[in-house]
Design a protein around this motif. Sequence first.
Motif, mmCIF file in Angstrom:
data_model
loop_
_atom_site.group_PDB
_atom_site.id
_atom_site.type_symbol
_atom_site.label_atom_id
_atom_site.label_comp_id
_atom_site.label_asym_id
_atom_site.label_seq_id
_atom_site.Cartn_x
_atom_site.Cartn_y
_atom_site.Cartn_z
ATOM 1 N N TRP A 1 -10.285 28.512 31.335
ATOM 2 C CA TRP A 1 -11.335 28.900 32.282
ATOM 3 C C TRP A 1 -12.720 28.829 31.653
ATOM 4 N N ASN A 2 -13.687 28.376 32.449
ATOM 5 C CA ASN A 2 -15.088 28.501 32.062
ATOM 6 C C ASN A 2 -15.939 28.576 33.319
ATOM 7 N N THR B 1 -19.361 27.288 35.097
ATOM 8 C CA THR B 1 -20.393 26.263 35.079
ATOM 9 C C THR B 1 -21.601 26.739 35.878
ATOM 10 N N SER C 1 -21.970 25.323 30.480
ATOM 11 C CA SER C 1 -20.645 25.902 30.646
ATOM 12 C C SER C 1 -20.490 27.086 29.705
ATOM 13 N N LEU C 2 -20.004 28.198 30.238
ATOM 14 C CA LEU C 2 -19.820 29.421 29.456
ATOM 15 C C LEU C 2 -18.383 29.894 29.587
ATOM 16 N N ASN C 3 -17.813 30.417 28.490
ATOM 17 C CA ASN C 3 -16.491 31.030 28.591
ATOM 18 C C ASN C 3 -16.647 32.546 28.642
ATOM 19 N N ASN D 1 -18.441 34.165 25.683
ATOM 20 C CA ASN D 1 -19.902 34.019 25.732
ATOM 21 C C ASN D 1 -20.528 35.117 26.574
ATOM 22 N N THR E 1 -15.620 29.910 39.247
ATOM 23 C CA THR E 1 -15.645 28.797 38.297
ATOM 24 C C THR E 1 -16.993 28.086 38.262
ATOM 25 N N LYS E 2 -17.833 28.304 39.300
ATOM 26 C CA LYS E 2 -19.121 27.601 39.307
ATOM 27 C C LYS E 2 -20.143 28.355 40.139
#
Length: 278
Positions: free
Chosen positions: A121-122, A124, A135-137, A140, A254-255
């Motif tokens: 998963w990240n 955006t 993009s961040l996890n 972060n 997710t975004k």
Amino acid sequence: MKKPQGIFEERALPAIEMSPDRLRYLSRRDVLLFGAGAVAALAGGGFLLPQDTLSRFGVRRNMDSPGKEWFLNKALRIDDDVAEALYSENRIVPTYTKSQITPLKNNYNGATPDPGYISAWNLTLDGLASGPSISLNIRNLLTRFSVHEQITRLVCVEGWSAIAWWSGLRFEDLLRAYPPMSQAKWARVESSVNLDASGNPDPYFVSIDLATARHPQTLLATHLNGQPLTVDHGAPLRLLVPVKLGLKNVKAITKITYSVEEPRDYWAERGYSRYDGI
């Protein structure tokens, strides 16, 4: 001398003399006019009822029409515009104590996703002032931003509500760290892991105005009741907007895309309000 009456003082109603016959006539007329108005309102309002409801009342003729849809959509849009005009970032929804927490059910629109997506998963971010998307996890987010807690009520459009203890970063803090493009007024928040009732991919997306995103109680939640979010409740990151109905509170984000114009909205495209404020 009689004291003069001020212009703002209440004046006594004048006495009106009327014969009994005249009074009975006026009373009958008022009753007939009220009845006629009630019948007209019922007939006009009945036109707007769903066809299933009309059928239960014995109306077999199909009353659905483009005009009916247009009228209802227009009324809904006016209601949204009024709600948006009355919005205030200073309005804080009630908060509660831990003793008042109630169970929060899994209310995915479709099937609950398999947890396999979490490891990759990240989040955006697109439409940024800096240009390219980033993009961040979850690491972060948790290490860079302060965690805030609140106990608020989540209200569902279906009629139920629940009080829950949420923790996460403020949406406003994300906006400060990664500013949106100039003149941006909206965010499209979406989840690509959402499924329909049959378990097929059904990307979920909502529009949220940036004034609401900056509200001090709007969180990008990472924890529920002191524990990391489970898949049922939108792991690892979900939108939590207490001033909006639950359908705006996207799970498994997710975004996020910022825009000047209002973006598409999953439920608005299916006939629901786009604003969904409470």
